[in-house]
Design a protein around this motif. Sequence first.
Motif, mmCIF file in Angstrom:
data_model
loop_
_atom_site.group_PDB
_atom_site.id
_atom_site.type_symbol
_atom_site.label_atom_id
_atom_site.label_comp_id
_atom_site.label_asym_id
_atom_site.label_seq_id
_atom_site.Cartn_x
_atom_site.Cartn_y
_atom_site.Cartn_z
ATOM 1 N N HIS A 104 4.764 11.892 -23.558
ATOM 2 C CA HIS A 104 3.801 11.265 -22.647
ATOM 3 C C HIS A 104 4.232 9.868 -22.220
ATOM 4 O O HIS A 104 4.241 9.540 -21.025
ATOM 5 C CB HIS A 104 2.416 11.218 -23.294
ATOM 6 N N LEU A 105 4.577 9.017 -23.189
ATOM 7 C CA LEU A 105 4.911 7.630 -22.851
ATOM 8 C C LEU A 105 6.168 7.540 -21.967
ATOM 9 O O LEU A 105 6.138 6.833 -20.944
ATOM 10 C CB LEU A 105 5.075 6.805 -24.119
ATOM 11 N N PRO A 106 7.262 8.243 -22.283
ATOM 12 C CA PRO A 106 8.428 8.175 -21.389
ATOM 13 C C PRO A 106 8.113 8.653 -19.978
ATOM 14 O O PRO A 106 8.602 8.073 -18.999
ATOM 15 C CB PRO A 106 9.443 9.091 -22.071
ATOM 16 N N ALA A 107 7.304 9.687 -19.865
ATOM 17 C CA ALA A 107 6.960 10.211 -18.537
ATOM 18 C C ALA A 107 6.131 9.207 -17.746
ATOM 19 O O ALA A 107 6.434 8.913 -16.584
ATOM 20 C CB ALA A 107 6.203 11.529 -18.685
ATOM 21 N N LEU A 108 5.107 8.682 -18.372
ATOM 22 C CA LEU A 108 4.216 7.746 -17.672
ATOM 23 C C LEU A 108 4.952 6.482 -17.247
ATOM 24 O O LEU A 108 4.672 5.921 -16.176
ATOM 25 C CB LEU A 108 3.036 7.388 -18.578
ATOM 26 N N ARG A 109 5.899 6.037 -18.038
ATOM 27 C CA ARG A 109 6.600 4.784 -17.724
ATOM 28 C C ARG A 109 7.642 4.951 -16.621
ATOM 29 O O ARG A 109 8.154 3.956 -16.111
ATOM 30 C CB ARG A 109 7.218 4.212 -18.997
ATOM 31 N N GLN B 161 6.865 25.791 -21.844
ATOM 32 C CA GLN B 161 6.402 24.474 -21.393
ATOM 33 C C GLN B 161 7.426 23.378 -21.638
ATOM 34 O O GLN B 161 7.246 22.248 -21.193
ATOM 35 C CB GLN B 161 5.071 24.114 -22.061
ATOM 36 N N MET B 162 8.499 23.689 -22.327
ATOM 37 C CA MET B 162 9.542 22.689 -22.595
ATOM 38 C C MET B 162 10.885 23.398 -22.660
ATOM 39 O O MET B 162 10.972 24.613 -22.741
ATOM 40 C CB MET B 162 9.260 21.948 -23.904
ATOM 41 N N GLY B 163 11.946 22.632 -22.608
ATOM 42 C CA GLY B 163 13.262 23.223 -22.756
ATOM 43 C C GLY B 163 13.872 23.671 -21.447
ATOM 44 O O GLY B 163 13.296 23.517 -20.367
ATOM 45 N N GLU B 164 15.080 24.216 -21.546
ATOM 46 C CA GLU B 164 15.859 24.616 -20.394
ATOM 47 C C GLU B 164 15.949 26.134 -20.324
ATOM 48 O O GLU B 164 16.233 26.795 -21.332
ATOM 49 C CB GLU B 164 17.266 24.032 -20.483
ATOM 50 N N GLY C 71 15.999 17.800 -18.436
ATOM 51 C CA GLY C 71 16.631 18.333 -19.630
ATOM 52 C C GLY C 71 15.983 17.894 -20.923
ATOM 53 O O GLY C 71 16.446 18.278 -22.002
ATOM 54 N N THR C 72 14.905 17.119 -20.852
ATOM 55 C CA THR C 72 14.189 16.687 -22.054
ATOM 56 C C THR C 72 12.802 17.325 -22.098
ATOM 57 O O THR C 72 12.293 17.821 -21.098
ATOM 58 C CB THR C 72 14.023 15.158 -22.098
ATOM 59 N N ASP C 73 12.181 17.263 -23.287
ATOM 60 C CA ASP C 73 10.827 17.812 -23.443
ATOM 61 C C ASP C 73 9.804 17.061 -22.615
ATOM 62 O O ASP C 73 8.709 17.567 -22.361
ATOM 63 C CB ASP C 73 10.415 17.763 -24.921
ATOM 64 N N ALA C 74 10.133 15.839 -22.195
ATOM 65 C CA ALA C 74 9.166 15.019 -21.461
ATOM 66 C C ALA C 74 9.073 15.380 -19.990
ATOM 67 O O ALA C 74 8.093 15.012 -19.332
ATOM 68 C CB ALA C 74 9.540 13.538 -21.592
#
Length: 368
Positions: free
Chosen positions: A27-32, A287-290, A322-325
């Motif tokens: 959440h934090l990496p995405a929002l920022r 919902q996550m991953g490649e 490529g990240t879960d975020a």
Amino acid sequence: MPLSQQPPVRVGIVGLSAKRGWAAKAHLPALRRLNGFEVTALSASSADSARAAAEKYGIAHSFGTAAELAASDEVDLVVVTVKVPDHREIIEAALAAGKAVFSEWPLGVGLAEAEGLAALAAERDLHTFTGLQARSAPLVRHLRDLVADGYVGEVLSTSMVASGRGWGAEVPEGSAYLLDRSTGANMLTIPFGHTLDGLISVLGDFDEAAPVGAVTATRRREIKDPRTGDVHRPDVADQVVLGGVLASGAVASVHFRGGQSRGTNFHWEINGTEGDLVVTGDHGHLQMGEYTLAGARGSATERTEIAVPEHYFEPELAELRGTDAYNVGAAYAQLRRDLADGTSVVPDFAHAVRHHRLLDRIERAAAA
């Protein structure tokens, strides 16, 4: 007012820890990285923990309780990232404070709790969002458009086999609660629930008038924690098999297994009158991953890989690809557009209730 001229949405995150957790990872990496959001507050398990997290991440306001965060004039959107049993109390406090809410999935511990939260939000006419971000993944959105545009013709059937990663031979650190049915957090509700919603976003809902067939089983009766030596005896399913008919008439089958397989860990086929599409990956958390998409149609006899066009990706989130975020960030980008335009693309609490209802239907079918 154009979206670019609107003030940022001030976000308060419940459950952001200085040590670890999904909020810090996704959440934090995405929002920022997204314009239009400002993380202004957080709450954690205690006031001391909240202060430590606020200092680590440079967030202005910290609170020892979610209710204090929700009451803050510095927060417009309350984001709930804690374990499922704590959702109801936090969401009720946020709705009582008149705040919009983004809750991670599952919304509540079971259908009745989710229905109560959705009813309260509707009564107060507040914006709500649910973290079913498989449908925000660029590949899933492209897949939906390919099907809608007739790539496979009329969909005849769809089949999926997937591994849940957890619920296997060992208990991942901090995950023993996922083996307890009373928490509402298990393989059926989390990876199966996320991935099934992704399937529905592409192919449409299950036919409510047609019966569903289901089998659930707990095949691993004892699971060891390799760090402590503790042995856990789960009461949640590590095998889920679903068969049913979609509203379109297409036949659907899904088999979810706990742990990881030495064979197939994710394979999803969509078969139609004019072609076939196949999605493959290394686990069943859509919902996550490649994942990789391939297809063939018409006279072609061999599948070829289908690249996802760039317009399905959010440019602001390029560093997170490529990240879960990434998919969490894609959901937030659409959430911002929903707030600005009055649309409801991101699943709301009413959608969450419909999905809880389907999972409840599957569990009842398995118990019959």
